[in-house]
Design a protein around this motif. Sequence first.
Motif, PDB file in Angstrom:
ATOM      1  N   ARG A   1       0.817  -1.212   0.000  1.00 25.54           N
ATOM      2  CA  ARG A   1       0.000   0.000   0.000  1.00 25.54           C
ATOM      3  C   ARG A   1       0.859   1.274   0.000  1.00 25.54           C
ATOM      4  O   ARG A   1       0.390   2.335  -0.417  1.00 25.54           O
ATOM      5  CB  ARG A   1      -0.905   0.037   1.233  1.00 25.54           C
ATOM      6  CG  ARG A   1      -1.850  -1.129   1.429  1.00 25.54           C
ATOM      7  CD  ARG A   1      -3.057  -1.090   0.511  1.00 25.54           C
ATOM      8  NE  ARG A   1      -2.723  -1.492  -0.835  1.00 25.54           N
ATOM      9  CZ  ARG A   1      -2.481  -2.752  -1.224  1.00 25.54           C
ATOM     10  NH1 ARG A   1      -2.500  -3.728  -0.341  1.00 25.54           N
ATOM     11  NH2 ARG A   1      -2.199  -3.040  -2.478  1.00 25.54           N
ATOM     12  N   THR A   2       2.075   1.194   0.514  1.00 28.47           N
ATOM     13  CA  THR A   2       2.908   2.385   0.634  1.00 28.47           C
ATOM     14  C   THR A   2       3.192   3.001  -0.727  1.00 28.47           C
ATOM     15  O   THR A   2       3.636   2.312  -1.653  1.00 28.47           O
ATOM     16  CB  THR A   2       4.243   2.048   1.324  1.00 28.47           C
ATOM     17  OG1 THR A   2       3.984   1.526   2.630  1.00 28.47           O
ATOM     18  CG2 THR A   2       5.116   3.304   1.457  1.00 28.47           C
ATOM     19  N   GLU A   3       2.945   4.283  -0.845  1.00 28.61           N
ATOM     20  CA  GLU A   3       3.307   5.036  -2.035  1.00 28.61           C
ATOM     21  C   GLU A   3       4.661   5.693  -1.751  1.00 28.61           C
ATOM     22  O   GLU A   3       4.742   6.740  -1.100  1.00 28.61           O
ATOM     23  CB  GLU A   3       2.229   6.071  -2.355  1.00 28.61           C
ATOM     24  CG  GLU A   3       0.877   5.429  -2.668  1.00 28.61           C
ATOM     25  CD  GLU A   3      -0.212   6.445  -2.954  1.00 28.61           C
ATOM     26  OE1 GLU A   3       0.070   7.460  -3.635  1.00 28.61           O
ATOM     27  OE2 GLU A   3      -1.356   6.235  -2.497  1.00 28.61           O
ATOM     28  N   VAL A   4       5.702   5.044  -2.216  1.00 30.72           N
ATOM     29  CA  VAL A   4       7.057   5.462  -1.868  1.00 30.72           C
ATOM     30  C   VAL A   4       7.305   6.907  -2.285  1.00 30.72           C
ATOM     31  O   VAL A   4       7.977   7.660  -1.569  1.00 30.72           O
ATOM     32  CB  VAL A   4       8.088   4.502  -2.507  1.00 30.72           C
ATOM     33  CG1 VAL A   4       9.509   5.010  -2.280  1.00 30.72           C
ATOM     34  CG2 VAL A   4       7.931   3.092  -1.926  1.00 30.72           C
ATOM     35  N   ALA A   5       6.758   7.310  -3.429  1.00 31.30           N
ATOM     36  CA  ALA A   5       6.972   8.675  -3.900  1.00 31.30           C
ATOM     37  C   ALA A   5       6.337   9.715  -2.986  1.00 31.30           C
ATOM     38  O   ALA A   5       6.683  10.899  -3.069  1.00 31.30           O
ATOM     39  CB  ALA A   5       6.414   8.826  -5.315  1.00 31.30           C
ATOM     40  N   ARG A   6       5.432   9.283  -2.097  1.00 29.40           N
ATOM     41  CA  ARG A   6       4.787  10.205  -1.158  1.00 29.40           C
ATOM     42  C   ARG A   6       5.282   9.994   0.263  1.00 29.40           C
ATOM     43  O   ARG A   6       4.702  10.536   1.207  1.00 29.40           O
ATOM     44  CB  ARG A   6       3.273  10.016  -1.204  1.00 29.40           C
ATOM     45  CG  ARG A   6       2.655  10.124  -2.586  1.00 29.40           C
ATOM     46  CD  ARG A   6       1.169  10.379  -2.520  1.00 29.40           C
ATOM     47  NE  ARG A   6       0.895  11.692  -1.964  1.00 29.40           N
ATOM     48  CZ  ARG A   6      -0.267  12.322  -2.062  1.00 29.40           C
ATOM     49  NH1 ARG A   6      -1.276  11.753  -2.710  1.00 29.40           N
ATOM     50  NH2 ARG A   6      -0.457  13.508  -1.529  1.00 29.40           N
ATOM     51  N   SER A   7       6.339   9.241   0.429  1.00 30.52           N
ATOM     52  CA  SER A   7       6.855   8.908   1.755  1.00 30.52           C
ATOM     53  C   SER A   7       8.225   9.544   1.944  1.00 30.52           C
ATOM     54  O   SER A   7       9.040   9.588   1.026  1.00 30.52           O
ATOM     55  CB  SER A   7       6.957   7.382   1.909  1.00 30.52           C
ATOM     56  OG  SER A   7       5.714   6.768   1.647  1.00 30.52           O
ATOM     57  N   PHE A   8       8.464  10.031   3.143  1.00 27.93           N
ATOM     58  CA  PHE A   8       9.730  10.713   3.424  1.00 27.93           C
ATOM     59  C   PHE A   8       9.969  10.666   4.925  1.00 27.93           C
ATOM     60  O   PHE A   8       9.243   9.997   5.671  1.00 27.93           O
ATOM     61  CB  PHE A   8       9.687  12.154   2.908  1.00 27.93           C
ATOM     62  CG  PHE A   8       8.693  13.034   3.615  1.00 27.93           C
ATOM     63  CD1 PHE A   8       9.104  13.920   4.601  1.00 27.93           C
ATOM     64  CD2 PHE A   8       7.333  12.989   3.301  1.00 27.93           C
ATOM     65  CE1 PHE A   8       8.200  14.741   5.255  1.00 27.93           C
ATOM     66  CE2 PHE A   8       6.417  13.801   3.947  1.00 27.93           C
ATOM     67  CZ  PHE A   8       6.855  14.675   4.924  1.00 27.93           C
ATOM     68  N   GLY A   9      10.973  11.354   5.369  1.00 26.18           N
ATOM     69  CA  GLY A   9      11.239  11.399   6.799  1.00 26.18           C
ATOM     70  C   GLY A   9      12.359  12.354   7.144  1.00 26.18           C
ATOM     71  O   GLY A   9      12.948  12.996   6.271  1.00 26.18           O
ATOM     72  N   ALA A  10      12.597  12.460   8.426  1.00 24.46           N
ATOM     73  CA  ALA A  10      13.705  13.263   8.930  1.00 24.46           C
ATOM     74  C   ALA A  10      14.906  12.345   9.160  1.00 24.46           C
ATOM     75  O   ALA A  10      14.764  11.265   9.747  1.00 24.46           O
ATOM     76  CB  ALA A  10      13.302  13.963  10.226  1.00 24.46           C
ATOM     77  N   TRP A  11      16.056  12.778   8.698  1.00 23.98           N
ATOM     78  CA  TRP A  11      17.264  11.947   8.683  1.00 23.98           C
ATOM     79  C   TRP A  11      18.344  12.632   9.506  1.00 23.98           C
ATOM     80  O   TRP A  11      18.636  13.808   9.321  1.00 23.98           O
ATOM     81  CB  TRP A  11      17.715  11.762   7.233  1.00 23.98           C
ATOM     82  CG  TRP A  11      18.862  10.829   7.018  1.00 23.98           C
ATOM     83  CD1 TRP A  11      20.180  11.180   6.879  1.00 23.98           C
ATOM     84  CD2 TRP A  11      18.813   9.410   6.884  1.00 23.98           C
ATOM     85  NE1 TRP A  11      20.945  10.054   6.675  1.00 23.98           N
ATOM     86  CE2 TRP A  11      20.128   8.952   6.666  1.00 23.98           C
ATOM     87  CE3 TRP A  11      17.780   8.475   6.919  1.00 23.98           C
ATOM     88  CZ2 TRP A  11      20.432   7.610   6.496  1.00 23.98           C
ATOM     89  CZ3 TRP A  11      18.088   7.132   6.754  1.00 23.98           C
ATOM     90  CH2 TRP A  11      19.395   6.713   6.534  1.00 23.98           C
ATOM     91  N   ALA A  12      18.937  11.876  10.430  1.00 22.67           N
ATOM     92  CA  ALA A  12      20.014  12.432  11.257  1.00 22.67           C
ATOM     93  C   ALA A  12      20.972  11.326  11.649  1.00 22.67           C
ATOM     94  O   ALA A  12      20.542  10.238  12.044  1.00 22.67           O
ATOM     95  CB  ALA A  12      19.450  13.098  12.515  1.00 22.67           C
ATOM     96  N   ASP A  13      22.269  11.597  11.533  1.00 23.45           N
ATOM     97  CA  ASP A  13      23.300  10.632  11.920  1.00 23.45           C
ATOM     98  C   ASP A  13      23.094   9.255  11.283  1.00 23.45           C
ATOM     99  O   ASP A  13      23.254   8.216  11.925  1.00 23.45           O
ATOM    100  CB  ASP A  13      23.339  10.480  13.452  1.00 23.45           C
ATOM    101  CG  ASP A  13      24.012  11.672  14.121  1.00 23.45           C
ATOM    102  OD1 ASP A  13      24.627  12.484  13.398  1.00 23.45           O
ATOM    103  OD2 ASP A  13      23.900  11.786  15.349  1.00 23.45           O
TER     104      ASP A  13
END
Length: 409
Positions: free
Chosen positions: A40-52
């Motif tokens: 179900r995940t639409e990868v093109a609409r998925s993101f996040g905060a990235w640290a270390d």
Amino acid sequence: MTTDLRELRDAEWDGWFDKVDLAFGGVHEPPEGRALWRERTEVARSFGAWADGDWVGTAGAFSFWLTVPGGDRVAAAGVTMVTVQPTHRRRGVLRSMMRHQLADVRARGESLAVLTASEPAIYGRFGYGAATQELRLGVDTLRLAPPDLPGIDGVRLRLVDPAQSLPDCERVYEQLVPTRPGMLARRPGWERMGVYDPESERDGAGKLQCVVAEVDGEVRGYARYAVNPEWDHAGPCGAVRLRQIDALEPVVYAALWRYLFGIDLTSWVSVRGRPVDDPVLHLVADMRRCGIEVRESLFVRPVEVGEALAARTYLTPVDVVLEVADPFCPWNEGRWRLSGDAKGASCARTTDAPDLALSVRELGSAYLGGFALSALAAAGRVQELRPGALQAASVAFGSDVAPWLPHGF
């Protein structure tokens, strides 16, 4: 510590979803459920905060069509899997993700964003307003007579395999989507979520069962449920755990409920997520025996105010100038003239004097007709600037049936 927003890559999904699991208590989704969410995940609409070198926040969206008052469908982003790891709370991570996502929703041409909230207090500051409610029922089938309507004996009921019945049940669901604001027209494959039945989530109940209701050989309704067997000193007192029930005619709906009332060794039916005007309340003689609870369900956020308000119809003619506050999405701020009726509407910028003042959050709450502008005004959240404008607009924004979100996402 530097935190950057980054789009999800296909190969990173497992690590990203692990963070979603962790944020919701660390109980991992069973493999079958994980596979369903991956599909179900639409990868093109998925993101996040990235640290270390790791995800410290996640967010995504599903592409839905949402039924609005009048029966039309509006493109809506179904916001989902929003998390922030406890190591990065109170650093603006959620705010930056919400801002990024709403800008993306706007760029995609969607006028609405919607979500269900595990913690409702969070999302008001981003412009989301509670727009629908749901019933939770515990129906006492020992003290209430089963539903009965003329023609009920002409409805044929069959127990079927839940998975194999999906095409028939989905056809019923699709016919219901235009009939009630808040219902979701979904992409193919979503119907499989309705028969996902891991043993770890049954809470003592048996496996999922499905009964279909036929009229003249055509499936016109269905119910999915499981039985939770219980016994006390007097004998059996089990519960029917109703998962979904849909029907195209009142007599079919009554027949399905009569069936649920008659399941052996049970004394009540429990169900969550039903519309607040569910007909079952009028198919029984005593609503008090239905254990009624109400809570909010779907939150709505107009992303493009003019487009969203013009996309629905209005119960009565309305011509009102709205002074809208939306500091989080400043392109919505200012005055909008809404003119419409039961046939259609327009909503455009204006310099005319405002009749009502409110924030985009209140517009979200009133948008599907589930919460009256007059009720929001009574709470101090809508201000009447022209006498009479509030009552006229409040009636016009209403819906003849309660808006309802049929399932979460």
